[in-house]
Design a protein around this motif. Structure first.
Motif, short mmCIF file in Angstrom:
data_model
loop_
_atom_site.label_atom_id
_atom_site.label_comp_id
_atom_site.label_asym_id
_atom_site.label_seq_id
_atom_site.Cartn_x
_atom_site.Cartn_y
_atom_site.Cartn_z
N LEU A 72 26.95 38.91 52.05
CA LEU A 72 27.89 39.53 51.21
C LEU A 72 28.98 38.56 50.94
O LEU A 72 29.72 38.45 49.81
N GLY A 73 29.39 37.98 51.91
CA GLY A 73 30.71 37.14 52.01
C GLY A 73 30.38 35.80 51.18
O GLY A 73 31.40 35.45 50.41
N LYS A 74 29.05 35.30 51.20
CA LYS A 74 28.81 34.14 50.49
C LYS A 74 28.96 34.50 49.11
O LYS A 74 29.38 33.82 48.10
N PHE A 75 28.23 35.97 48.53
CA PHE A 75 28.26 36.10 47.18
C PHE A 75 29.88 36.39 46.69
O PHE A 75 30.03 36.36 45.64
N LYS A 76 30.54 37.09 47.69
CA LYS A 76 31.97 37.30 47.21
C LYS A 76 32.72 35.92 46.97
O LYS A 76 33.38 35.85 45.89
N THR A 77 32.30 34.76 47.60
CA THR A 77 33.06 33.53 47.33
C THR A 77 32.52 32.93 46.08
O THR A 77 33.22 32.52 45.17
N ASN A 86 37.39 36.50 29.29
CA ASN A 86 36.59 37.78 29.29
C ASN A 86 35.40 37.43 30.37
O ASN A 86 35.11 38.44 31.12
N VAL A 87 34.75 36.09 30.32
CA VAL A 87 34.03 35.61 31.30
C VAL A 87 34.68 35.90 32.66
O VAL A 87 33.87 36.30 33.65
N GLY A 88 35.63 35.39 33.00
CA GLY A 88 36.55 35.46 34.15
C GLY A 88 36.66 37.04 34.80
O GLY A 88 36.47 37.38 36.00
N MET A 89 37.11 37.77 33.89
CA MET A 89 37.30 39.23 34.22
C MET A 89 35.95 40.08 34.38
O MET A 89 35.90 40.61 35.53
N PHE A 90 34.98 39.62 33.70
CA PHE A 90 33.71 40.19 34.06
C PHE A 90 33.08 39.79 35.57
O PHE A 90 32.84 40.73 36.33
N TYR A 91 33.31 38.45 35.98
CA TYR A 91 33.14 38.03 37.10
C TYR A 91 33.94 38.64 38.23
O TYR A 91 33.67 38.93 39.56
N LEU A 92 35.38 38.80 37.99
CA LEU A 92 36.13 39.33 38.90
C LEU A 92 35.96 40.59 39.31
O LEU A 92 36.14 40.73 40.49
N VAL A 134 33.45 31.70 40.43
CA VAL A 134 33.03 31.79 39.00
C VAL A 134 34.30 32.34 38.21
O VAL A 134 34.73 31.90 37.06
N ALA A 135 34.94 33.48 38.66
CA ALA A 135 35.92 34.32 37.95
C ALA A 135 36.95 33.62 37.85
O ALA A 135 37.80 33.62 36.85
N ILE A 136 37.55 32.86 38.72
CA ILE A 136 38.87 32.00 38.81
C ILE A 136 38.56 30.95 37.84
O ILE A 136 39.69 30.71 37.17
N LEU A 137 37.55 30.28 37.76
CA LEU A 137 37.36 29.25 36.73
C LEU A 137 37.55 29.81 35.47
O LEU A 137 38.37 29.20 34.55
N GLY A 138 37.08 30.95 35.26
CA GLY A 138 37.24 31.50 33.87
C GLY A 138 38.55 32.00 33.63
O GLY A 138 38.95 31.73 32.33
N LEU A 139 39.18 32.66 34.55
CA LEU A 139 40.62 32.78 34.12
C LEU A 139 41.63 31.82 34.12
O LEU A 139 42.61 31.95 33.19
N LEU A 140 41.25 30.60 34.69
CA LEU A 140 42.02 29.50 34.57
C LEU A 140 41.99 29.02 33.34
O LEU A 140 42.79 28.48 32.70
#
Length: 197
Positions: free
Chosen positions: A129-134, A167-173, A139-145
């Motif tokens: 789960l920790g690996k998936f979280k990371t 929107n991509v970033g928020m989906f993954y976040l 991916v989320a942060i790259l989208g948000l940046l």
């Protein structure tokens, strides 16, 4: 005897980890501006840092170089760069404060529990789960940046060939936040089973 043998701190995996920490000020400076260009270069810096995260772990295993310093610093570096990115984009309204609080709170609590377990000589294995979280956080942060609309058809401004990176970033976040809570509860349950006997 080589310098690396005298001082095991100075090895390639640890140097990559230190490089990741050194990239945090550059990321922070870029994110002082909400502009498209600043976001693009901030995403590039964050991507390089994410690659070094994978690479230092891979090299440490491949080269058989595992040090106490590396074990301590590597997860700290990961948390610092993730939190730096999320905190720096808060003023631009790109991320909800409660999500940042949940992610930051989880990391502080789990780091504290790991410290307690370690003083008792107990190692609680990290779950997948920790690996998936990371992965989802990255991916989320790259989208948000990146944040803005990006057109994928050779730069042609066509309404059917673009993606809104925010929107991509928020989906993954959202996914990352759910897994963050899930992995935190999972670790807490393991901790309680081991410590409270």
């Amino acid at each position: 005897m080589s310098t690396a043998e005298k001082n095991p701190i100075w090895n390639i995996p640890n140097i990559l980890t230190l490089l990741r920490i050194a990239l945090i000020p550059a990321l922070a400076v870029l994110l002082l501006s909400p502009s498209r260009d600043a976001g693009f270069w901030a995403a590039a810096v964050f991507a390089v840092a994410s690659v070094t995260d994978w690479l230092d772990g891979y090299l440490a295993r491949r080269m058989g170089i595992v040090t106490i310093f590396g074990k301590f610093l590597d997860p700290i570096a990961d948390k610092l760069i993730v939190m730096a990115a999320l905190i720096m984009i808060l003023p631009f309204g790109r991320v909800q404060a409660w999500m940042v609080l949940v992610i930051l709170g989880r990391e502080i609590i789990i780091t504290g529990l790991r410290g307690i377990a370690s003083t008792e000589g107990i190692v609680i294995a990290a779950s997948d789960l920790g690996k998936f979280k990371t992965i989802f956080q990255i991916v989320a942060i790259l989208g948000l940046l990146l944040h803005y609309d990006y057109h994928w058809l050779f730069g042609i401004d066509n309404p059917y060939f673009y993606v809104n990176m925010h929107n991509v970033g928020m989906f993954y976040l959202w996914i990352a936040t759910i897994i963050t809570v899930w992995s935190g509860v999972d670790y807490l349950a393991k901790f309680m089973r081991v410590i409270v006997r």
